[in-house]
Design a protein around this motif. Structure first.
Motif, short mmCIF file in Angstrom:
data_model
loop_
_atom_site.label_atom_id
_atom_site.label_comp_id
_atom_site.label_asym_id
_atom_site.label_seq_id
_atom_site.Cartn_x
_atom_site.Cartn_y
_atom_site.Cartn_z
N UNK A 182 0.85 -1.19 0.00
CA UNK A 182 0.00 0.00 0.00
C UNK A 182 0.89 1.24 0.00
N UNK A 183 0.68 2.10 -0.99
CA UNK A 183 1.42 3.36 -1.10
C UNK A 183 0.45 4.50 -0.81
N UNK A 184 0.73 5.28 0.23
CA UNK A 184 -0.20 6.32 0.66
C UNK A 184 0.53 7.66 0.71
N UNK A 185 0.00 8.64 0.00
CA UNK A 185 0.64 9.94 -0.12
C UNK A 185 -0.05 10.95 0.81
N UNK A 186 0.54 11.14 1.97
CA UNK A 186 0.05 12.07 2.99
C UNK A 186 -1.42 11.85 3.36
N UNK A 187 -1.79 10.66 3.77
CA UNK A 187 -3.19 10.40 4.12
C UNK A 187 -3.64 11.16 5.37
N UNK A 188 -2.68 11.61 6.21
CA UNK A 188 -3.04 12.32 7.43
C UNK A 188 -3.18 13.82 7.23
N UNK A 189 -2.89 14.32 6.03
CA UNK A 189 -2.88 15.77 5.80
C UNK A 189 -4.29 16.36 5.92
N UNK A 190 -4.42 17.36 6.77
CA UNK A 190 -5.65 18.14 6.91
C UNK A 190 -6.89 17.29 7.20
N UNK A 191 -6.73 16.27 8.04
CA UNK A 191 -7.89 15.47 8.43
C UNK A 191 -8.20 15.72 9.90
N UNK A 192 -9.43 15.42 10.30
CA UNK A 192 -9.82 15.59 11.69
C UNK A 192 -9.26 14.47 12.55
N UNK A 193 -9.36 14.63 13.85
CA UNK A 193 -8.78 13.67 14.79
C UNK A 193 -9.41 12.28 14.63
N UNK A 194 -10.71 12.23 14.38
CA UNK A 194 -11.39 10.93 14.22
C UNK A 194 -10.87 10.20 12.99
N UNK A 195 -10.66 10.94 11.89
CA UNK A 195 -10.14 10.31 10.68
C UNK A 195 -8.71 9.85 10.88
N UNK A 196 -7.91 10.65 11.57
CA UNK A 196 -6.53 10.24 11.84
C UNK A 196 -6.51 8.95 12.65
N UNK A 197 -7.38 8.85 13.62
CA UNK A 197 -7.47 7.63 14.43
C UNK A 197 -7.90 6.44 13.56
N UNK A 198 -8.83 6.68 12.63
CA UNK A 198 -9.29 5.62 11.74
C UNK A 198 -8.17 5.15 10.82
N UNK A 199 -7.34 6.09 10.35
CA UNK A 199 -6.23 5.73 9.47
C UNK A 199 -5.20 4.89 10.23
N UNK A 200 -4.89 5.31 11.44
CA UNK A 200 -3.92 4.55 12.25
C UNK A 200 -4.44 3.14 12.51
N UNK A 201 -5.72 3.03 12.82
CA UNK A 201 -6.32 1.71 13.05
C UNK A 201 -6.23 0.85 11.81
N UNK A 202 -6.49 1.45 10.64
CA UNK A 202 -6.40 0.71 9.38
C UNK A 202 -4.98 0.24 9.12
N UNK A 203 -4.01 1.11 9.34
CA UNK A 203 -2.62 0.74 9.12
C UNK A 203 -2.22 -0.45 10.00
N UNK A 204 -2.64 -0.42 11.24
CA UNK A 204 -2.29 -1.51 12.15
C UNK A 204 -2.98 -2.81 11.76
N UNK A 205 -4.22 -2.70 11.26
CA UNK A 205 -4.93 -3.89 10.78
C UNK A 205 -4.20 -4.50 9.59
N UNK A 206 -3.78 -3.65 8.66
CA UNK A 206 -3.04 -4.14 7.49
C UNK A 206 -1.73 -4.79 7.91
N UNK A 207 -1.05 -4.18 8.88
CA UNK A 207 0.21 -4.74 9.36
C UNK A 207 0.01 -6.10 9.99
N UNK A 208 -1.05 -6.24 10.76
CA UNK A 208 -1.35 -7.52 11.39
C UNK A 208 -1.61 -8.62 10.36
N UNK A 209 -2.07 -8.22 9.17
CA UNK A 209 -2.32 -9.17 8.08
C UNK A 209 -1.07 -9.43 7.24
N UNK A 210 0.05 -8.81 7.63
CA UNK A 210 1.30 -9.03 6.91
C UNK A 210 1.48 -8.14 5.70
#
Length: 275
Positions: A182-210
């Protein structure tokens, strides 16, 4: 549907791929990559291996070439020189293994499609561009929207979404592709706190899947919290490795200081190469 993306056009064929000094199983291997705009180097002699199953943050000052690096890996811009391998092969042979989350500015948000339509685009590589999305794929797209917390907005036109919601739509689209890299170009830029938390959760889920995630990031305060591997970039790779050993004062000084001298050195080298 391709019209949804603006200012992104495929690059021409690059030189033959020669990655013999890089591991064949690396999700992303970059060898001697140089990218220049009007003979002005943006990336210069980049050599990099991204290990499998890591959350990788790409960090550097404005103009360091972070977004250019992502686009070069996707053949969206031409290279002056260098080779890029995805699991040992050129990107054109490995597209099905790669998902891309672009910057929001590179998307035409007035294009008349719903959030569900955008996410369903992630299935086209499996279905083909001229086949209708099946009921099964449509249900999977809704599930991907649920995973990023906006399943209730599936039928909303994308221009009617907030910036954070639009970013989540493209994260869901990446999930839909079921990629390995997965290649992501500044996904955290100008997002609200809830979206940032959702992105972090997604990244960790992807990592857990290898899965392997390469993420352009600008907030130095969160890099060691979000990523377990870092690439410090300022036209060239200053340092790359585990976050705890790479994120050091010395490396940050090298990354964020002395850019002018490096630019002049790179420009001179490129001039001699081109001439």
């Amino acid at each position: 549907m391709n019209q949804l993306f603006k200012r992104l056009s495929p690059a021409g064929d690059a030189a033959g791929e020669d990655l013999s000094f890089h591991p064949d199983d690396a999700p992303l291997a970059i060898h001697d990559l140089t990218v220049a705009y009007h003979r002005k180097p943006v990336l210069w002699d980049v050599d990099l291996d991204i290990p499998d199953g890591k959350l990788v943050g790409v960090v550097g000052p404005n103009g360091a070439g972070k977004s250019t690096l992502i686009k070069a890996c996707l053949d969206l811009i031409p290279r002056a020189s260098g080779e890029i391998g995805i699991y040992g092969k050129p990107y054109r042979e490995q597209r099905h293994l790669v998902a891309y989350v672009p910057q929001r500015e590179s998307v035409d948000w007035d294009f008349p499609v719903s959030a569900l339509d955008v996410v369903a685009m992630g299935a086209y590589r499996r279905l083909g561009w001229f086949r209708r999305v099946t009921k099964e794929e449509s249900e999977k797209a809704r599930d991907c929207l649920d995973q990023v917390g906006i399943g209730h907005l599936a039928d909303r036109q994308i221009s009617q979404l907030s910036g954070g919601q639009q970013q989540r739509v493209f994260l869901a689209r990446a999930l839909m592709q079921d990629a390995e890299l997965y290649l992501m170009d500044e996904p955290f830029a100008a997002v609200d706190a809830a979206t940032e938390e959702a992105i972090v959760s997604l990244l960790r889920t992807l990592s857990e899947k290898g899965k392997t995630c390469l993420v352009v990031h600008h907030d130095l305060a969160t890099v060691t919290t979000y990523f377990d591997w870092l690439v410090l970039l300022n036209m060239r790779v200053v340092a790359s490795g585990p976050s705890e050993t790479t994120f050091t004062r010395e490396n940050l000084q090298k990354t964020y200081g002395g850019k002018l001298s490096l630019l002049e050195k790179a420009a001179e080298a490129l001039k001699h190469t081109v001439d």
